[in-house]
Enzyme design. Sequence first.
Site, PDB file in Angstrom:
ATOM      1  N   ASP A  35     -42.978  42.876  -4.929  1.00  0.00           N
ATOM      2  CA  ASP A  35     -41.579  42.503  -4.701  1.00  0.00           C
ATOM      3  C   ASP A  35     -40.673  43.215  -5.698  1.00  0.00           C
ATOM      4  O   ASP A  35     -41.123  43.765  -6.720  1.00  0.00           O
ATOM      5  CB  ASP A  35     -41.477  40.974  -4.857  1.00  0.00           C
ATOM      6  N   ASP A  65     -35.984  38.733   4.433  1.00  0.00           N
ATOM      7  CA  ASP A  65     -36.148  37.319   4.077  1.00  0.00           C
ATOM      8  C   ASP A  65     -35.646  36.420   5.195  1.00  0.00           C
ATOM      9  O   ASP A  65     -35.844  35.210   5.143  1.00  0.00           O
ATOM     10  CB  ASP A  65     -35.391  36.999   2.782  1.00  0.00           C
TER      11      ASP A  65
HETATM   12  C1  DGJ Z   1     -38.208  37.660  -2.270  1.00  0.00           C
HETATM   13  C2  DGJ Z   1     -39.163  37.902  -1.147  1.00  0.00           C
HETATM   14  O1  DGJ Z   1     -38.554  38.618  -0.134  1.00  0.00           O
HETATM   15  C3  DGJ Z   1     -39.709  36.580  -0.665  1.00  0.00           C
HETATM   16  O2  DGJ Z   1     -40.539  36.779   0.437  1.00  0.00           O
HETATM   17  C4  DGJ Z   1     -40.429  35.903  -1.784  1.00  0.00           C
HETATM   18  O3  DGJ Z   1     -41.552  36.660  -2.140  1.00  0.00           O
HETATM   19  C5  DGJ Z   1     -39.507  35.732  -2.969  1.00  0.00           C
HETATM   20  N1  DGJ Z   1     -38.883  36.964  -3.347  1.00  0.00           N
HETATM   21  C6  DGJ Z   1     -40.249  35.178  -4.144  1.00  0.00           C
HETATM   22  O4  DGJ Z   1     -39.499  35.125  -5.270  1.00  0.00           O
END
Ligand code: DGJ
Length: 742
Positions: free
Chosen positions: A480, A550
């Site tokens: 991430d 997301d």
């Molecule tokens: C952002 C990501 O896109 C999510 O799927 C998740 O992993 C969160 N960060 C976790 O902090």
Amino acid sequence: MVDIVFHEQTKTFHLYNEHVSYLFCVLENGQLGQLYCGRRLHDKPDFSYLCERSARAMGAYPAGQDPAFSLEQIRQEYPSGGGTDFRHPAFSIRQENGSRIMDFRYEGFVISEGKPALEGLPATYVEDPKEAKTLTVVLRDAVTGLCLELFYTIFSGYAAIARSARFTNEGEAPVQIESAMSLSLDLPDCDYEWLQLSGAWARERHLYTRPLTPGITAIDSLRGNSSHNENPFMALKRPSTTEDAGEVLGFSFLYSGNFRIQAEVDTFSVTRVTVGIAPEGFSWRLAPHDHFQTPEAVLVYASDGLNGMSQTFHRLFARRLVRGEWRDRPRPILLNNWEATYFDFTEDKLLAIAKRAKDCGIELFVLDDGWFGARRSDHAGLGDWVPNRKILPDGIAGLSEKIDQLGLLFGLWFEPEMVNPDSDFYRAHPDWILQTPQRAPSLGRHQYVLDFSRPEVVDAVFVQMEQLLATSKISYIKWDMNRSITECYSAAYPPAQQGEIYHRYILGVYALYERLHAAFPHVLFESCASGGGRFDAGMLYYAPQAWASDDSDAVERLKIQYGTSLCYPISSIGSHVSAVPNHQVNRVTPLHTRANVAHFGTFGYELDLGRLSPAEIEAVKGQVAFQKRYRALLQFGTFYRLKSPFAGNETAWMVVSADRSTAIVGDYRVLNGANQPFSRLRLRGLDPDACYTVSGGAQLHYGDELMEAGLVTSSALCGEMHGEAGMPRDFDSRLYVLQKKE
Ligand code: DGJ
């Protein structure tokens, strides 16, 4: 079939394969002139008439040349600025005396089989030298001694050309590269529409189209990553081009940092396309004997519409950009705990979720954020990649063993590039973040960005990750990146090199990926940047799949996945079924529609199965079984967009197997309506002479019928046949499986 020919008399290069021709020549002043880029032409020695010119008022021309030889009017390959061409140049280099005038003249060329790798950078590749040919054109600036190499690779079987440039300082004095594009292409007219993918967090890669007009049309990112806002992809299509017919040129930049893609339409209706690292914030000091290699840009030509362009990108990127053990393998169906628990989990809770996942046939359990250091919220812990023993008493090694015993693969979340001020890592190395002297560094999600331009920082992160990977059963990593880069300055470099830090940062990210890839080749990487903030072709070289957004709402995902499919293969699109009401938009969509959208991607779940009813669990089992049966087709088949979510209430797309024996159609309607019109879907890619059954029905339909008369879909979303029993409803959808009858 692929070839590169050099016609000595006219000094013309012709790169061609069965689909495309790309032609340019050495001009009389030793610079390079662009002749043609498009559908395959017969080869012949002389195309010089394609280099139009005329003596015009106000034109400037180099000393000793005919007044008609004004670079302002001549279509070029890698133009310089400050001379007789007043358009935006492909590069800008400043000498120590302050001059920015460069005059790279042709010296020679090399044609080789195959394709060389780009040092430290992602790039398309070949497995057999016969798959491609590479032309390297060598040019030199006599005053500085700088050497410029332009690389062109043409692939057999793909209407695609990969380009990059390398500057080597063979002179005595350092110079400052202020911009260096990867690709510059002058097209003879401007009768195009510009197509881009733009958005924001949770609204990534929406499709925008506008006519090209005189002046500059551009997209860029100055955020340090390729960004949610603009994607490093652009297409120029003819106004009449549709999904299925007409000309289009697609441009993809294989890079994950700041970029700029621009089209400049000049006063003579010539269009200059440039693709490369954003000049803003970039400058590179090139000392004697040093070289600078630009990232790669890939150009795709299609005469069969946007679907044709996308299919070339999909095939090329899935087969010759993605690497490693997972490249050709259908991807495991996963369950990610993020939306199921967020930070609120214990080992028992995780194991209960994993057990239910196993019962449903899911194959991979992914533990997301919150397992390490003092991380119980997003305020602390980043940088300390050590399991939190209070919640995971046996660490990651113990948890991964328990998951393994359940019969599941185990995956783990990292955010390697970041550090919270409240972390042991930061307390030990407060000087290892990107920050400008005498000014406070900005925060994003309560975190700082580590200075990945410094090898020792990358090394320290690698050591922590290696330790975990070597001692635990980890098959998958979600990498991430949750904030943009600010105050991009490194304490490790002198003032004259501060313009290098954005690029050196990305090189550091690539270096860490490369080391992990080499040490743990079995690991499947999924890239992520707050969803789809770094969904670019550069990342695909290291991580075969990327979390698309997301926003996991099925309706929102129609646009996101449709837009993403313009350039990126379905096997790369991370797409999950999540809970309702949806956590991002609060919408309640039927379970079957959430799955019907997610099936066109790497498929998984992002919810607590324990909160589903027995009937829903049975439905999940059916979805998992469906994905297992058809995932090779869904992820690696030929993908066609049929109806755009940007055009109306309905979306449709389909995949067809390579032998055209099986196809799956996804048909989606956002809002229900009363007394709906009849509807049909004209399918694509089928064998016109073969007979198909539709979703196991008794009737047979020829491929030509389904493609010309169309598949009648009215009844499916009007009550009789939709995926769940009951009345037709909002957010409904239907999948059709077409099977060729032998
Ligand atoms: C952002 C990501 O896109 C999510 O799927 C998740 O992993 C969160 N960060 C976790 O902090």
